[in-house]
Design an enzyme around this catalytic site. Sequence first.
Site, short mmCIF file in Angstrom:
data_model
loop_
_atom_site.label_atom_id
_atom_site.label_comp_id
_atom_site.label_asym_id
_atom_site.label_seq_id
_atom_site.Cartn_x
_atom_site.Cartn_y
_atom_site.Cartn_z
CB SER A 561 32.04 -30.08 -50.38
OG SER A 561 30.88 -30.57 -49.72
CE1 TYR A 574 34.68 -30.06 -45.44
CE2 TYR A 574 32.43 -29.84 -46.24
CZ TYR A 574 33.67 -30.44 -46.30
OH TYR A 574 33.89 -31.43 -47.23
#
Length: 684
Positions: A561, A574
């Site tokens: 990400s 995350y």
Amino acid sequence: MTETTHDDLPTGVRELLARSNRLGSDPTVTNYGGGNTSAKVRATSPATGQEIELLYVKGSGGDLGTLRAGGLAVLERDRLVSLDAVYRGVEHEDEMVGLFPYCSFGHGGATPSIDTPMHGLVDLPHVDHLHPDAVIALACAADGEELVAKIWGGAVAWVPWQRPGWELGRSMAELSADPDVIGAVLGGHGLTAWGSSSDEVEERSLRIIREAAAFLERESRDDPFGAVVPGREALPEAERRARAAALFPHLRAVASADRRQVGHFTDSEAVLDFCSRESLERLVSLGTSCPDHFLRTKVRPLLLDTAVDAPVEEVVARLGELHAAYREEYAAYYDRNAGPATPAMRGADPAIVLVPGVGMFSFGADKQTARVAGEFYVNAIHVMRGAEGVSTYAPVSEADKFAVEYWQLEEDKLARRPKPKALAGKVALVTGGASGIGLATAQLFAEHGANVVVADLDAERCASVAADLGSTDVAVGVALDVTDPDAVQAGVDAAVLAFGGVDLVVNNAGITRAGSLADTSLEDWDLQFSIMTRGSFLVSKVVEPVLRAQRLGGDIINVCSKNAVFAGPNNVAYSSAKAAQAHMVRLLAAELGEIGVRVNGINPDGVVRGSGIFAGGWGASRAETYGVAEEDLGKYYAQRTVLKVEVLPEHIASAALALTNGTLPITTGLVVPVDSGVPQAFLR
């Protein structure tokens, strides 16, 4: 010839297609891609206005069970028959194939096969040429001619082995002129029958097959393959499958020494019984006989002769010895039989590997080819069983086999195959493959020729996605929880059993629980690390021995990400998990380069469309954080980028393709931003 609907075709051709589909759908009648059928019909020539006779015959490379009008070659029969005047004899009969197109009617339809004379030179309007196991058993029996005479008393003729071509067509024409002869058993080959109507030839074909099978059933001795050899009995199913999964990557390495292959595993009762019997070595060494068989299975299999319970390391060592001997033997076979004009040797690796107690492993350039090769060897087992039951199995000579295997006409057929796609022969395991990025990646990989294993939590959804990608020759679905070591091992084993191994891994499974440090619970932290960081580690760890055993290199991609770089708000667990995933790319790249495995990553920005994560509440959380409506979240993300373009699942899939299709063959340890340009996430 343009593809037409069956309603537009002459009655005889419609009957031909219906008959072909019935015959081709019955494995006791013929095998996949085997045999050919024909019909002759009267028509008016648009060029001369005169009545002509047309021959419609299954073209080269087609399959009877799925035959359509476009798969038929269409020739003017008078012109084809007139070629007999220029025929120069057996030693020159291959040149006749080059004349077939000059006999075409209109555009001619499909490419005429070498068997065209077998149909065109027979005066009767309908001809079937088939490869039924029961008839080939007689055709490959040492006293096949006597057996045929005993069963049919002259109504079915015997034709000694002849390579397909004009000479065989002449033989069929001569035999079919006798009204008392309904067909012929072709030594070492198969069956040809003829009739005045489609119904008649079909009835004759099925009658011959039925009577051959009944004779074998009635007259066969018990245990045609001999007694069961102690220690060769089939392992229990679970143990057998686990053993197969452990061996398959090593066997794939052997089969792929010359060119990459995909595998298929068969542990049917027929295979396991054959592998347990005392005649196994003798029959394996004789190889197959019917041309359709040995063209797909090579002249003989490789027999792995280790004990069923031998340690895998011992089996692998023995496999190396057997493979070296097989290659040496195959090269000698080629050298003994090759002439100045023989095509180059195509490869010396086995297409079939038999492992007593476990089963059969078959290989091919793609899954369908591998599966069909296995099916053909099962046909060969049935043939050997039938022949050994009433006589002795006696296949055609080595020289005759070589003449077909390295036939220039066969080489020409191979040259007409389309160029393989970029990922052809590669097996991709995509976690989180049932939605979003994983789904788009699975779809794109399949489109570019890969076999795809769709892995996700929901077994039903995985199966549905795989079915949408194609048959099980293209994709399979596997339920896989990346946090569970046993589930990961089972999932990778399933991938290996489906296709022979794994070449491409996309670690895409993910989840998120938004929150600041204060709001993030230990459970939230552990969950995200267990799925994304630990999950990527587990899948890579379990796949690594497979990649190492195959000796084919490979690719691992972690879908990370832009949050691995960009410290976004309220996202501590995350983003930390994704940062760990990204650094894992570098660590694994450094470690696995020695076995030719490239490890790269992709850093997407938020992918809203189709995402299971965003649909599960993450989208609402992010929208609240940024003060926008949830339905506008994708647009919001796009507006903060340099390119102002929303990031879609297809963009990440395209990056995964570029990393695996040879475009970047020496790139490893790279994390690729696919984020439309988020300045805070620029890598530096």
